[in-house]
Design an enzyme around this catalytic site. Structure first.
Site, PDB file in Angstrom:
ATOM      1  N   GLU A 150     -83.451  52.700 -73.547  1.00 31.99           N
ATOM      2  CA  GLU A 150     -82.413  51.933 -72.859  1.00 31.99           C
ATOM      3  C   GLU A 150     -82.552  52.136 -71.354  1.00 31.99           C
ATOM      4  O   GLU A 150     -82.631  53.268 -70.869  1.00 31.99           O
ATOM      5  CB  GLU A 150     -81.036  52.413 -73.352  1.00 31.99           C
ATOM      6  CG  GLU A 150     -79.892  51.560 -72.842  1.00 31.99           C
ATOM      7  CD  GLU A 150     -78.680  51.594 -73.769  1.00 31.99           C
ATOM      8  OE1 GLU A 150     -78.854  51.808 -74.987  1.00 31.99           O
ATOM      9  OE2 GLU A 150     -77.560  51.410 -73.274  1.00 31.99           O
ATOM     10  N   ASN A 192     -76.211  56.575 -76.788  1.00 30.41           N
ATOM     11  CA  ASN A 192     -75.737  55.639 -77.826  1.00 30.41           C
ATOM     12  C   ASN A 192     -76.486  56.032 -79.104  1.00 30.41           C
ATOM     13  O   ASN A 192     -77.436  55.386 -79.522  1.00 30.41           O
ATOM     14  CB  ASN A 192     -76.057  54.193 -77.430  1.00 30.41           C
ATOM     15  CG  ASN A 192     -75.337  53.831 -76.142  1.00 30.41           C
ATOM     16  OD1 ASN A 192     -74.143  54.083 -75.996  1.00 30.41           O
ATOM     17  ND2 ASN A 192     -76.062  53.271 -75.196  1.00 30.41           N
ATOM     18  N   LYS A 269     -71.257  60.921 -76.502  1.00 28.50           N
ATOM     19  CA  LYS A 269     -70.597  59.785 -75.848  1.00 28.50           C
ATOM     20  C   LYS A 269     -69.565  59.288 -76.851  1.00 28.50           C
ATOM     21  O   LYS A 269     -69.930  58.733 -77.890  1.00 28.50           O
ATOM     22  CB  LYS A 269     -71.642  58.703 -75.547  1.00 28.50           C
ATOM     23  CG  LYS A 269     -71.060  57.363 -75.094  1.00 28.50           C
ATOM     24  CD  LYS A 269     -72.175  56.391 -74.686  1.00 28.50           C
ATOM     25  CE  LYS A 269     -71.619  55.039 -74.302  1.00 28.50           C
ATOM     26  NZ  LYS A 269     -72.648  54.117 -73.782  1.00 28.50           N
ATOM     27  N   GLU A 273     -67.565  52.456 -74.565  1.00 28.97           N
ATOM     28  CA  GLU A 273     -68.368  51.252 -74.807  1.00 28.97           C
ATOM     29  C   GLU A 273     -68.543  50.982 -76.303  1.00 28.97           C
ATOM     30  O   GLU A 273     -69.653  50.763 -76.792  1.00 28.97           O
ATOM     31  CB  GLU A 273     -69.725  51.360 -74.100  1.00 28.97           C
ATOM     32  CG  GLU A 273     -69.565  51.499 -72.590  1.00 28.97           C
ATOM     33  CD  GLU A 273     -70.852  51.377 -71.800  1.00 28.97           C
ATOM     34  OE1 GLU A 273     -71.892  51.859 -72.276  1.00 28.97           O
ATOM     35  OE2 GLU A 273     -70.800  50.792 -70.698  1.00 28.97           O
ATOM     36  N   ARG A 306     -69.286  63.667 -72.666  1.00 29.55           N
ATOM     37  CA  ARG A 306     -69.353  62.743 -71.530  1.00 29.55           C
ATOM     38  C   ARG A 306     -67.985  62.134 -71.223  1.00 29.55           C
ATOM     39  O   ARG A 306     -67.178  61.920 -72.132  1.00 29.55           O
ATOM     40  CB  ARG A 306     -70.382  61.642 -71.787  1.00 29.55           C
ATOM     41  CG  ARG A 306     -71.791  62.195 -71.849  1.00 29.55           C
ATOM     42  CD  ARG A 306     -72.788  61.114 -72.158  1.00 29.55           C
ATOM     43  NE  ARG A 306     -73.277  60.405 -71.005  1.00 29.55           N
ATOM     44  CZ  ARG A 306     -73.215  59.093 -70.865  1.00 29.55           C
ATOM     45  NH1 ARG A 306     -72.627  58.339 -71.778  1.00 29.55           N
ATOM     46  NH2 ARG A 306     -73.728  58.503 -69.807  1.00 29.55           N
ATOM     47  N   ARG A 327     -61.630  49.783 -63.125  1.00 24.52           N
ATOM     48  CA  ARG A 327     -62.340  50.718 -64.001  1.00 24.52           C
ATOM     49  C   ARG A 327     -62.603  52.072 -63.339  1.00 24.52           C
ATOM     50  O   ARG A 327     -62.709  53.091 -64.013  1.00 24.52           O
ATOM     51  CB  ARG A 327     -63.627  50.000 -64.413  1.00 24.52           C
ATOM     52  CG  ARG A 327     -64.680  50.827 -65.016  1.00 24.52           C
ATOM     53  CD  ARG A 327     -65.779  49.873 -65.458  1.00 24.52           C
ATOM     54  NE  ARG A 327     -67.011  50.605 -65.673  1.00 24.52           N
ATOM     55  CZ  ARG A 327     -68.131  50.050 -66.086  1.00 24.52           C
ATOM     56  NH1 ARG A 327     -68.177  48.756 -66.324  1.00 24.52           N
ATOM     57  NH2 ARG A 327     -69.224  50.771 -66.270  1.00 24.52           N
ATOM     58  N   LYS A 351     -70.475  61.310 -64.794  1.00 24.28           N
ATOM     59  CA  LYS A 351     -71.421  60.554 -63.964  1.00 24.28           C
ATOM     60  C   LYS A 351     -71.139  60.841 -62.496  1.00 24.28           C
ATOM     61  O   LYS A 351     -69.989  61.062 -62.119  1.00 24.28           O
ATOM     62  CB  LYS A 351     -71.289  59.057 -64.236  1.00 24.28           C
ATOM     63  CG  LYS A 351     -72.012  58.625 -65.496  1.00 24.28           C
ATOM     64  CD  LYS A 351     -72.237  57.127 -65.583  1.00 24.28           C
ATOM     65  CE  LYS A 351     -72.883  56.815 -66.921  1.00 24.28           C
ATOM     66  NZ  LYS A 351     -73.215  55.401 -67.101  1.00 24.28           N
ATOM     67  N   ASP A 356     -70.516  53.078 -62.268  1.00 20.75           N
ATOM     68  CA  ASP A 356     -71.693  53.220 -63.131  1.00 20.75           C
ATOM     69  C   ASP A 356     -72.984  53.155 -62.328  1.00 20.75           C
ATOM     70  O   ASP A 356     -73.644  52.111 -62.300  1.00 20.75           O
ATOM     71  CB  ASP A 356     -71.687  52.099 -64.187  1.00 20.75           C
ATOM     72  CG  ASP A 356     -72.754  52.326 -65.246  1.00 20.75           C
ATOM     73  OD1 ASP A 356     -73.306  53.427 -65.276  1.00 20.75           O
ATOM     74  OD2 ASP A 356     -73.024  51.405 -66.040  1.00 20.75           O
ATOM     75  N   GLU A 378     -74.005  63.996 -63.703  1.00 22.32           N
ATOM     76  CA  GLU A 378     -75.076  63.183 -64.306  1.00 22.32           C
ATOM     77  C   GLU A 378     -75.567  62.129 -63.318  1.00 22.32           C
ATOM     78  O   GLU A 378     -74.791  61.309 -62.845  1.00 22.32           O
ATOM     79  CB  GLU A 378     -74.530  62.501 -65.569  1.00 22.32           C
ATOM     80  CG  GLU A 378     -75.509  61.545 -66.236  1.00 22.32           C
ATOM     81  CD  GLU A 378     -74.897  60.800 -67.431  1.00 22.32           C
ATOM     82  OE1 GLU A 378     -74.204  61.421 -68.261  1.00 22.32           O
ATOM     83  OE2 GLU A 378     -75.122  59.572 -67.525  1.00 22.32           O
ATOM     84  N   GLU A 384     -81.321  51.995 -62.809  1.00 27.95           N
ATOM     85  CA  GLU A 384     -80.525  50.908 -63.371  1.00 27.95           C
ATOM     86  C   GLU A 384     -79.732  50.332 -62.199  1.00 27.95           C
ATOM     87  O   GLU A 384     -79.199  51.087 -61.399  1.00 27.95           O
ATOM     88  CB  GLU A 384     -79.573  51.474 -64.438  1.00 27.95           C
ATOM     89  CG  GLU A 384     -78.738  50.389 -65.098  1.00 27.95           C
ATOM     90  CD  GLU A 384     -77.706  50.948 -66.087  1.00 27.95           C
ATOM     91  OE1 GLU A 384     -77.667  52.167 -66.321  1.00 27.95           O
ATOM     92  OE2 GLU A 384     -76.935  50.132 -66.609  1.00 27.95           O
ATOM     93  N   TRP A 506     -73.649  34.190 -58.947  1.00 31.71           N
ATOM     94  CA  TRP A 506     -72.751  33.117 -59.395  1.00 31.71           C
ATOM     95  C   TRP A 506     -71.996  33.533 -60.656  1.00 31.71           C
ATOM     96  O   TRP A 506     -70.841  33.216 -60.831  1.00 31.71           O
ATOM     97  CB  TRP A 506     -73.536  31.822 -59.650  1.00 31.71           C
ATOM     98  CG  TRP A 506     -73.810  31.100 -58.372  1.00 31.71           C
ATOM     99  CD1 TRP A 506     -72.966  30.250 -57.723  1.00 31.71           C
ATOM    100  CD2 TRP A 506     -74.983  31.178 -57.584  1.00 31.71           C
ATOM    101  NE1 TRP A 506     -73.542  29.804 -56.566  1.00 31.71           N
ATOM    102  CE2 TRP A 506     -74.790  30.352 -56.453  1.00 31.71           C
ATOM    103  CE3 TRP A 506     -76.189  31.868 -57.701  1.00 31.71           C
ATOM    104  CZ2 TRP A 506     -75.743  30.188 -55.474  1.00 31.71           C
ATOM    105  CZ3 TRP A 506     -77.142  31.702 -56.730  1.00 31.71           C
ATOM    106  CH2 TRP A 506     -76.921  30.871 -55.620  1.00 31.71           C
TER     107      TRP A 506
HETATM  108  C1  GCU Z   1     -74.206  52.088 -68.570  1.00 32.54           C
HETATM  109  C2  GCU Z   1     -75.486  51.546 -69.110  1.00 32.54           C
HETATM  110  C3  GCU Z   1     -75.556  51.687 -70.609  1.00 32.54           C
HETATM  111  C4  GCU Z   1     -75.283  53.139 -70.999  1.00 32.54           C
HETATM  112  C5  GCU Z   1     -73.989  53.608 -70.384  1.00 32.54           C
HETATM  113  C6  GCU Z   1     -73.739  55.104 -70.585  1.00 32.54           C
HETATM  114  O1  GCU Z   1     -73.149  51.289 -68.961  1.00 32.54           O
HETATM  115  O2  GCU Z   1     -75.608  50.203 -68.746  1.00 32.54           O
HETATM  116  O3  GCU Z   1     -76.833  51.285 -71.021  1.00 32.54           O
HETATM  117  O4  GCU Z   1     -75.238  53.268 -72.377  1.00 32.54           O
HETATM  118  O5  GCU Z   1     -74.013  53.394 -69.005  1.00 32.54           O
HETATM  119  O6  GCU Z   1     -73.987  55.845 -69.655  1.00 32.54           O
HETATM  120  O7  GCU Z   1     -73.300  55.520 -71.632  1.00 32.54           O
END
Ligand code: GCU
Length: 680
Positions: A150, A192, A269, A273, A306, A327, A351, A356, A378, A384, A506
């Site tokens: 990822e 994830n 985690k 998300e 986390r 957020r 983080k 992010d 972190e 990214e 956009w």
């Molecule tokens: C960001 C990222 C994800 C990742 C997440 C995380 O949102 O885009 O890919 O899983 O961070 O740190 O858990």
């Protein structure tokens, strides 16, 4: 000169795969030190250190080591466990003492680095932070959108997830590389997490990897899914207060430690998300983490929990809808009230910043709200939102700024970063992105080190004492440069939402607070979301006033009219246009700087970077043209120099990725529908 003879003048080609552990022939080395390193007497426990010395001697073209009194390696229990001390009683003698075999190993890497860089050999050092780690976001099963890792492009996972126990020489090289910069922990799979990471087969494979990593002082961690007992089909709940769930985690931890006695622990985690967590069962983070932490505790394991949570029901903690809509506020409000309640072996993994990994995003306010909780900062080496493996981008100045911030300095139990390693030829996709891992390790060891000095060490080891300084010069401000043509002055989130790579203003401009009247997000305590109010007064005061707020995070904290006047007298909108255009010019300069190194660096590595910089220039132009045209359209204010009047080769992206994502989802649903209709 014939073409053949001129080509012979190039240094021999290198793949870059050895990164900085190259040990090339040395021209200007300290001859007596080199001689000393060839005759060695060593204590037990020095095996890994000696094997690295052997590699170095061979690379430098020296004879193999013999027994003797040139270099002596010993253990000194008075030193910190991972620390070392190097002395030079006479020009012909070098003494290296370590607090443990790991201390010796780090000392050896230091010694060899000093020889390679022509630095004095004497000195003592010990890490300031106990756990120095990386987090792979590697998937056990290749993901259709993200691939095998990822957020990493330019290569696939280095781990063979179908059979981790299958021997692979790359695993030891990997462990050496991490150890060489003082890293002592690695979390191997994506946050994830797939539940299968805890299957018995996988644990067998992890044990095999752990035995390869052990001599290099590297301990294994894994990310686990909070709902694993359910997802593996073994229980019907993952409620952390349920005794069956607690037993399940205890038994799993016992099984792991029976196979890997020095296993590091878990990274989780949860409630983030869409991932399951204690919230799924009406429990909080303290209750959720305690269940797993207590399973690890008897074995000395650590639980990284986390704090990357947002978008949850925070109505009780954040009654003001304006505050709730931001957020940046979420994690701090969710965790600050839990300070001091976590188990002793829990470390909150926070983080570096609240949204992010946005470029130059200010330090996360949550750090300042916890005083009785163990913490880990972190970072992301993966770039990214800031160019992935295409844009040369060395984030040393940013990492250093966060580590030196009063909210973080001296307060961390661990420092970690999302890893940018992959199976590409040079290990990183972009050859120069090894600098990120190098800097991460060195700054985790010594957070107050000068990042530029760290970069210089890296470039000299990579390219030698002649070309190295010129490469440093080119890379030193590359993070600022990426900011200047992607998201300057603290702008956030204007890339497409799937890969966070292409500009797509956009479709995605709400996160940057872009409206017809101005730009930026009002996070002030006075009129905005109140995020600034979460910082200690000194910092809050500086951020709250646009006149004292650092320019590089101005739009992160303030929504300002397009015509807002900046300290230099320019309007905000004009200085944004100038920033984008200036950024592209700087990239052109990088290309010239790199071209000037032709012949000083082997052709393979030189050509690779040439190509990457060409791509960077094209993509920087794309950012400039798309974003500036969008800004002209939405603000109704043209660039004073009319630079965007001529047609651009870059088309609008206009939600192209969102469309692709929707198409993909529709297709999956269609195919599933077809499957469902099939008779069983
Ligand atoms: C960001 C990222 C994800 C990742 C997440 C995380 O949102 O885009 O890919 O899983 O961070 O740190 O858990």
């Amino acid at each position: 000169m014939t073409q053949e003879t001129s080509l012979l003048a190039f240094p021999p080609d290198e793949s870059g795969g050895e990164a900085w552990l190259r040990y090339p022939r040395l021209c200007a080395a300290d001859a007596s030190a080199l001689q000393a390193l060839c005759t060695v007497n060593a204590c037990p426990g020095a095996e890994a250190a000696l094997s690295e010395l052997d590699r170095a001697l061979a690379g430098w073209g020296l004879p193999p080591r013999t027994d003797g009194d040139g270099l002596s390696l010993s253990l000194d229990p008075a030193l910190p466990e991972e620390g070392f001390c190097i002395s030079r009683p006479s020009p012909q003698q070098v003494r290296l003492a370590g607090g443990s075999p790991r201390g010796l190993l780090y000392g050896m890497f230091h010694l060899l680095r000093c020889v390679n860089c022509g630095l004095p050999l004497e000195g003592a050092s010990a890490p300031a932070v106990p756990l120095r780690m990386i987090n792979h976001w590697d998937n056990l099963v290749c993901d259709p959108v993200h691939g095998s890792i990822e957020r990493v492009k330019g290569g696939d996972t280095i781990f063979d997830w179908t059979d981790l126990a299958r021997p692979n020489p790359r695993y030891e090289e990997y462990a050496r590389l991490l150890a060489s910069v003082g890293l002592n922990a690695t979390c191997l799979n994506n946050v994830n997490a797939e539940p299968e990471i805890l299957s018995t087969d996988m644990i067998r494979g992890l044990a095999a990897l752990a035995s390869v990593f052990r001599p290099w002082g590297l301990r294994i961690f894994i990310s686990v899914n909070f709902a694993t007992p359910v997802l593996l089909g073994e229980l019907d709940t993952a409620d952390p207060l349920d005794a069956r769930v607690q037993d399940w985690w205890r038994n799993k931890a016992d099984e792991i430690y029976a196979a890997i006695p020095d296993f590091g622990g878990f990274v989780v985690k949860a409630d983030s998300e869409g991932k399951p967590g204690p919230g799924t069962y009406g429990r909080n983070h303290v209750e959720g983490s305690a269940c797993l932490a207590r399973a690890l505790a008897p074995h000395g394991g650590t639980l990284f929990w986390r704090t990357f949570v947002y978008g949850r029901n925070l109505a009780d903690k954040l009654p003001d809808p304006k505050a709730r809509a931001d957020r940046a506020n979420h994690a701090t409000h969710e965790f600050m009230g839990l300070d001091g309640q976590f188990e002793e072996n829990v470390i909150l993994q926070i983080k570096c910043s609240a949204i992010d990994f946005q470029i130059w995003e200010p330090v996360h306010a949550l750090f300042g709200k916890l005083s009785n909780t163990r913490m880990c900062v972190e970072f992301a080496l993966t770039k990214e939102y800031s160019g992935l493996d295409v844009h040369m981008n060395w984030e040393g100045p940013y990492v250093s700024e966060i580590l030196r911030s009063p909210l973080v300095a001296g307060r961390m139990d661990a420092v970690t970063a999302v890893a940018n390693l992959n199976n590409s030829r040079n290990g990183f996709g972009h050859l120069l992105h090894g600098a990120s891992l190098y800097t991460h390790g060195r700054l985790a060891w010594r957070p107050d080190a000068d990042p530029r000095a760290v970069l210089d060490e890296y470039t000299v080891q990579m390219f030698g004492p002649e070309a190295g300084p010129a490469v440093s010069e080119m890379m030193a401000d590359s993070y600022d440069t990426v900011a200047s043509y992607t998201m300057p002055m603290g702008m956030t989130y204007i890339s497409e939402f799937l890969h966070h790579f292409e500009p797509d203003p956009w479709a995605n401009h709400d996160g940057a607070g872009i409206t017809a009247d101005g730009i930026g997000v009002d996070r002030t305590a006075a009129t905005g979301s109140g995020y600034i109010g979460l910082y200690p007064p000194e910092l809050a005061g500086r951020f709250e006033d646009p006149a004292t707020c650092p320019l590089r995070c101005l739009l992160y904290f303030h929504h300002l009219p397009w015509t807002h006047s900046l300290p230099g007298g320019e309007t905000l909108i004009q200085s944004l246009y100038d920033s984008y255009c200036g950024g592209v010019e700087t990239v052109r300069g990088y290309r010239r700087q790199w071209r000037a190194l032709h012949g000083q660096i082997d052709l393979e590595r030189w050509a690779h970077v040439c190509e990457k910089l060409a791509l960077k220039e094209r993509h920087a132009e794309r950012w400039r043209d798309l974003v500036c045209r969008f800004l002209e359209e939405i603000s109704g204010i043209k660039d004073a120099q009319g630079r965007f009047d001529a047609p651009s080769v870059h088309n609008r992206v206009r939600s192209g990725y969102r469309q692709a994502f929707e198409d993909y989802r529709a297709r999956v649903e269609r195919e599933r529908g077809v499957m469902r209709r099939k008779p069983i």
